[in-house]
Design a protein around this motif. Sequence first.
Motif, PDB file in Angstrom:
ATOM      1  N   ILE A  33       8.893   4.324   5.281  1.00  0.00           N
ATOM      2  CA  ILE A  33       9.527   3.114   4.757  1.00  0.00           C
ATOM      3  C   ILE A  33      10.489   2.592   5.815  1.00  0.00           C
ATOM      4  N   ARG A  34      10.512   1.282   5.982  1.00  0.00           N
ATOM      5  CA  ARG A  34      11.404   0.642   6.949  1.00  0.00           C
ATOM      6  C   ARG A  34      12.261  -0.391   6.236  1.00  0.00           C
ATOM      7  N   ILE A  35      13.516  -0.475   6.667  1.00  0.00           N
ATOM      8  CA  ILE A  35      14.464  -1.442   6.105  1.00  0.00           C
ATOM      9  C   ILE A  35      14.629  -2.589   7.083  1.00  0.00           C
ATOM     10  N   ARG A  36      14.664  -3.789   6.533  1.00  0.00           N
ATOM     11  CA  ARG A  36      15.046  -4.973   7.306  1.00  0.00           C
ATOM     12  C   ARG A  36      16.273  -5.546   6.606  1.00  0.00           C
ATOM     13  N   ALA A  37      17.337  -5.713   7.377  1.00  0.00           N
ATOM     14  CA  ALA A  37      18.573  -6.269   6.823  1.00  0.00           C
ATOM     15  C   ALA A  37      19.244  -7.107   7.895  1.00  0.00           C
ATOM     16  N   THR A  50      15.266  -6.203   2.809  1.00  0.00           N
ATOM     17  CA  THR A  50      13.907  -5.920   2.368  1.00  0.00           C
ATOM     18  C   THR A  50      13.500  -4.546   2.896  1.00  0.00           C
ATOM     19  N   ALA A  51      12.532  -3.947   2.235  1.00  0.00           N
ATOM     20  CA  ALA A  51      11.989  -2.674   2.699  1.00  0.00           C
ATOM     21  C   ALA A  51      10.485  -2.723   2.540  1.00  0.00           C
ATOM     22  N   GLY A  52       9.805  -2.116   3.459  1.00  0.00           N
ATOM     23  CA  GLY A  52       8.356  -2.048   3.387  1.00  0.00           C
ATOM     24  C   GLY A  52       7.901  -0.607   3.461  1.00  0.00           C
ATOM     25  N   ALA A  53       7.140  -0.174   2.485  1.00  0.00           N
ATOM     26  CA  ALA A  53       6.566   1.179   2.485  1.00  0.00           C
ATOM     27  C   ALA A  53       5.111   1.065   2.906  1.00  0.00           C
ATOM     28  N   VAL A  82      22.939   0.720   4.460  1.00  0.00           N
ATOM     29  CA  VAL A  82      21.842   0.475   3.528  1.00  0.00           C
ATOM     30  C   VAL A  82      20.822   1.593   3.690  1.00  0.00           C
ATOM     31  N   THR A  83      20.446   2.211   2.570  1.00  0.00           N
ATOM     32  CA  THR A  83      19.381   3.209   2.589  1.00  0.00           C
ATOM     33  C   THR A  83      18.308   2.788   1.587  1.00  0.00           C
ATOM     34  N   ALA A  84      17.100   3.261   1.793  1.00  0.00           N
ATOM     35  CA  ALA A  84      15.994   2.985   0.876  1.00  0.00           C
ATOM     36  C   ALA A  84      15.114   4.220   0.796  1.00  0.00           C
ATOM     37  N   THR A  85      14.628   4.504  -0.407  1.00  0.00           N
ATOM     38  CA  THR A  85      13.712   5.622  -0.612  1.00  0.00           C
ATOM     39  C   THR A  85      12.502   5.140  -1.403  1.00  0.00           C
ATOM     40  N   TYR A  86      11.354   5.656  -1.040  1.00  0.00           N
ATOM     41  CA  TYR A  86      10.089   5.369  -1.729  1.00  0.00           C
ATOM     42  C   TYR A  86       9.767   6.595  -2.578  1.00  0.00           C
ATOM     43  N   ASN A  87       9.438   6.393  -3.861  1.00  0.00           N
ATOM     44  CA  ASN A  87       9.251   7.514  -4.790  1.00  0.00           C
ATOM     45  C   ASN A  87       7.898   8.205  -4.697  1.00  0.00           C
ATOM     46  N   GLY A  88       6.982   7.682  -3.915  1.00  0.00           N
ATOM     47  CA  GLY A  88       5.654   8.275  -3.820  1.00  0.00           C
ATOM     48  C   GLY A  88       4.775   7.844  -4.982  1.00  0.00           C
ATOM     49  N   ASP A  89       3.513   8.192  -4.915  1.00  0.00           N
ATOM     50  CA  ASP A  89       2.576   7.894  -5.999  1.00  0.00           C
ATOM     51  C   ASP A  89       1.498   8.978  -6.011  1.00  0.00           C
ATOM     52  N   THR A  91      -1.223   9.160  -4.514  1.00  0.00           N
ATOM     53  CA  THR A  91      -1.906   9.341  -3.237  1.00  0.00           C
ATOM     54  C   THR A  91      -0.949   9.603  -2.073  1.00  0.00           C
ATOM     55  N   PHE A  92       0.289   9.076  -2.160  1.00  0.00           N
ATOM     56  CA  PHE A  92       1.229   9.138  -1.035  1.00  0.00           C
ATOM     57  C   PHE A  92       2.484   9.933  -1.381  1.00  0.00           C
ATOM     58  N   ASN A  93       2.975  10.694  -0.405  1.00  0.00           N
ATOM     59  CA  ASN A  93       4.232  11.428  -0.542  1.00  0.00           C
ATOM     60  C   ASN A  93       5.421  10.476  -0.519  1.00  0.00           C
ATOM     61  N   ALA A  94       6.519  10.898  -1.116  1.00  0.00           N
ATOM     62  CA  ALA A  94       7.773  10.148  -1.072  1.00  0.00           C
ATOM     63  C   ALA A  94       8.327  10.168   0.348  1.00  0.00           C
ATOM     64  N   SER A  95       9.178   9.174   0.673  1.00  0.00           N
ATOM     65  CA  SER A  95       9.815   9.140   1.983  1.00  0.00           C
ATOM     66  C   SER A  95      11.124   8.383   1.895  1.00  0.00           C
ATOM     67  N   ALA A  96      11.940   8.546   2.911  1.00  0.00           N
ATOM     68  CA  ALA A  96      13.235   7.859   2.994  1.00  0.00           C
ATOM     69  C   ALA A  96      13.317   7.132   4.334  1.00  0.00           C
ATOM     70  N   ALA A  97      13.912   5.956   4.301  1.00  0.00           N
ATOM     71  CA  ALA A  97      14.056   5.155   5.516  1.00  0.00           C
ATOM     72  C   ALA A  97      15.250   5.635   6.337  1.00  0.00           C
ATOM     73  N   VAL A  98      15.228   5.334   7.613  1.00  0.00           N
ATOM     74  CA  VAL A  98      16.399   5.533   8.463  1.00  0.00           C
ATOM     75  C   VAL A  98      17.447   4.525   7.989  1.00  0.00           C
ATOM     76  N   PRO A  99      18.682   4.973   7.709  1.00  0.00           N
ATOM     77  CA  PRO A  99      19.710   4.037   7.223  1.00  0.00           C
ATOM     78  C   PRO A  99      19.975   2.909   8.217  1.00  0.00           C
TER      79      PRO A  99
END
Length: 105
Positions: A33-37, A50-53, A82-89, A91-99
Amino acid sequence: MVPQRSGSSLLSARSDPNSSTSTQPVGKADSRIRIRADGFVGPGDPETITAGAFGLKRSAGTITGTVMFSIVGDSGRSTEVVTATYNGDATFNASAAVPKTVTVR
């Protein structure tokens, strides 16, 4: 067949002696996941974040799920982190963005 270790997932295989096929369960694909701010904002100005997983294996399919944001500001400083985390689903593992640090000026 002997179980094999690949990365962090344990793979196991079953084979049917009456068949030429075997099944081999595999783990989930990794995600990022990547953060754009805005790098700088003025006091009271709106801030766009915004964040894109995305999946690291295109063949794993379309990524779904939820992204959660956290914005922490230090009252003694003029920055926010700003931090962002993706919860997974399924098919895909969870991940956390670089703050990402945003400066308020």
